[in-house]
Design a protein around this motif. Structure first.
Motif, PDB file in Angstrom:
ATOM      1  N   TRP A   1       0.872  -1.170   0.000  1.00 23.92           N
ATOM      2  CA  TRP A   1       0.000   0.000   0.000  1.00 23.92           C
ATOM      3  C   TRP A   1       0.911   1.223   0.000  1.00 23.92           C
ATOM      4  N   ARG A   2       0.871   1.986  -1.078  1.00 28.29           N
ATOM      5  CA  ARG A   2       1.738   3.152  -1.265  1.00 28.29           C
ATOM      6  C   ARG A   2       0.953   4.426  -0.996  1.00 28.29           C
ATOM      7  N   MET A   3       1.506   5.281  -0.139  1.00 27.68           N
ATOM      8  CA  MET A   3       0.901   6.576   0.168  1.00 27.68           C
ATOM      9  C   MET A   3       1.750   7.662  -0.476  1.00 27.68           C
ATOM     10  N   LYS A   4       1.086   8.493  -1.280  1.00 27.20           N
ATOM     11  CA  LYS A   4       1.767   9.679  -1.818  1.00 27.20           C
ATOM     12  C   LYS A   4       0.720  10.649  -2.344  1.00 27.20           C
ATOM     13  N   LYS A   5       0.978  11.933  -2.126  1.00 30.98           N
ATOM     14  CA  LYS A   5       0.136  13.028  -2.612  1.00 30.98           C
ATOM     15  C   LYS A   5      -1.341  12.833  -2.284  1.00 30.98           C
ATOM     16  N   GLY A   6      -1.606  12.420  -1.051  1.00 29.60           N
ATOM     17  CA  GLY A   6      -2.977  12.318  -0.575  1.00 29.60           C
ATOM     18  C   GLY A   6      -3.735  11.077  -1.001  1.00 29.60           C
ATOM     19  N   LYS A   7      -3.058  10.131  -1.628  1.00 26.42           N
ATOM     20  CA  LYS A   7      -3.730   8.913  -2.092  1.00 26.42           C
ATOM     21  C   LYS A   7      -2.977   7.679  -1.602  1.00 26.42           C
ATOM     22  N   VAL A   8      -3.743   6.610  -1.400  1.00 25.41           N
ATOM     23  CA  VAL A   8      -3.170   5.320  -1.036  1.00 25.41           C
ATOM     24  C   VAL A   8      -3.607   4.327  -2.099  1.00 25.41           C
ATOM     25  N   THR A   9      -2.632   3.637  -2.667  1.00 25.68           N
ATOM     26  CA  THR A   9      -2.876   2.702  -3.760  1.00 25.68           C
ATOM     27  C   THR A   9      -2.315   1.338  -3.394  1.00 25.68           C
ATOM     28  N   GLU A  10      -3.078   0.291  -3.700  1.00 30.70           N
ATOM     29  CA  GLU A  10      -2.606  -1.073  -3.477  1.00 30.70           C
ATOM     30  C   GLU A  10      -1.850  -1.551  -4.713  1.00 30.70           C
ATOM     31  N   LEU A  11      -0.658  -2.104  -4.491  1.00 36.49           N
ATOM     32  CA  LEU A  11       0.195  -2.576  -5.582  1.00 36.49           C
ATOM     33  C   LEU A  11       0.665  -4.001  -5.308  1.00 36.49           C
ATOM     34  N   ASN A  12       1.079  -4.676  -6.354  1.00 37.47           N
ATOM     35  CA  ASN A  12       1.693  -5.990  -6.193  1.00 37.47           C
ATOM     36  C   ASN A  12       3.127  -5.824  -5.736  1.00 37.47           C
ATOM     37  N   ASP A  13       3.580  -6.731  -4.899  1.00 37.99           N
ATOM     38  CA  ASP A  13       4.955  -6.726  -4.411  1.00 37.99           C
ATOM     39  C   ASP A  13       5.846  -7.523  -5.360  1.00 37.99           C
ATOM     40  N   THR A  14       7.028  -7.008  -5.617  1.00 35.74           N
ATOM     41  CA  THR A  14       7.981  -7.716  -6.480  1.00 35.74           C
ATOM     42  C   THR A  14       9.222  -8.171  -5.724  1.00 35.74           C
ATOM     43  N   TYR A  15       9.342  -7.861  -4.455  1.00 34.43           N
ATOM     44  CA  TYR A  15      10.556  -8.160  -3.708  1.00 34.43           C
ATOM     45  C   TYR A  15      10.449  -9.383  -2.795  1.00 34.43           C
ATOM     46  N   LEU A  16       9.298  -9.598  -2.183  1.00 37.22           N
ATOM     47  CA  LEU A  16       9.149 -10.687  -1.220  1.00 37.22           C
ATOM     48  C   LEU A  16       8.152 -11.755  -1.661  1.00 37.22           C
ATOM     49  N   SER A  17       7.482 -11.541  -2.770  1.00 37.33           N
ATOM     50  CA  SER A  17       6.436 -12.457  -3.230  1.00 37.33           C
ATOM     51  C   SER A  17       6.934 -13.273  -4.418  1.00 37.33           C
ATOM     52  N   PRO A  18       6.424 -14.482  -4.553  1.00 39.88           N
ATOM     53  CA  PRO A  18       5.508 -15.162  -3.656  1.00 39.88           C
ATOM     54  C   PRO A  18       6.192 -15.614  -2.366  1.00 39.88           C
ATOM     55  N   LEU A  19       5.420 -15.591  -1.301  1.00 43.70           N
ATOM     56  CA  LEU A  19       5.936 -15.931   0.020  1.00 43.70           C
ATOM     57  C   LEU A  19       6.672 -17.277  -0.015  1.00 43.70           C
ATOM     58  N   ASN A  20       6.043 -18.243  -0.667  1.00 49.99           N
ATOM     59  CA  ASN A  20       6.682 -19.544  -0.882  1.00 49.99           C
ATOM     60  C   ASN A  20       6.965 -19.625  -2.377  1.00 49.99           C
ATOM     61  N   PRO A  21       8.179 -19.587  -2.839  1.00 49.17           N
ATOM     62  CA  PRO A  21       9.418 -19.993  -2.213  1.00 49.17           C
ATOM     63  C   PRO A  21      10.363 -18.855  -1.839  1.00 49.17           C
TER      64      PRO A  21
END
Length: 131
Positions: A107-127
């Motif tokens: 969830w990214r907060m900037k300029k008064g808005k919060v947007t849900e994004l996909n994660d590219t660093y820790l996902s998928p949790l497994n593996p």
């Protein structure tokens, strides 16, 4: 289980010419009050500190079941302090309807808005993290 880990820099404006210390102090007091009165849950840590004149908020939450109040709090901060920015990482193993039980969402907060994004660093949790 749902886990939240995040941070935000609290600012009243994203334009330097709109900076207003009175407004910033009011925002900080509102956030402190909300943490003290409304977010007094177990298994949650909220820390708002002023470092070198900048307000830093840290959020760490771990619950057995899904809860929305942390994301709502993050969105509320964006509404009352348009210059704030930050990241909230969420891992919810009960988010099966959307297929996110094995992924982090950002969830990214900037300029008064919060947007849900996909994660590219820790996902998928497994593996990536677990096997």
């Amino acid at each position: 289980m749902i886990e939240f880990n995040g941070w935000a820099i609290i600012r009243e404006s994203f334009r330097e010419e709109d900076d207003n210390n009175e407004l910033l102090n009011s925002i900080v007091k509102q956030i402190e009050q909300k943490i003290l009165v409304e977010l007094d849950y177990g298994n949650e840590i909220y820390s708002l500190k002023c470092l070198n004149g900048t307000y830093h908020l840290s959020i760490m939450v771990n619950h057995n079941h899904r809860t929305e109040h942390v994301i709502d709090f993050f969105k509320w901060i964006a509404e009352i302090s348009k210059g704030s920015y930050g990241i909230l990482y969420v891992q919810d193993d009960e988010d099966t309807e959307r297929g996110n039980e094995n992924a982090f969402k950002v969830w990214r907060m900037k300029k008064g808005k919060v947007t849900e994004l996909n994660d590219t660093y820790l996902s998928p949790l497994n593996p990536e993290i677990e096997e």
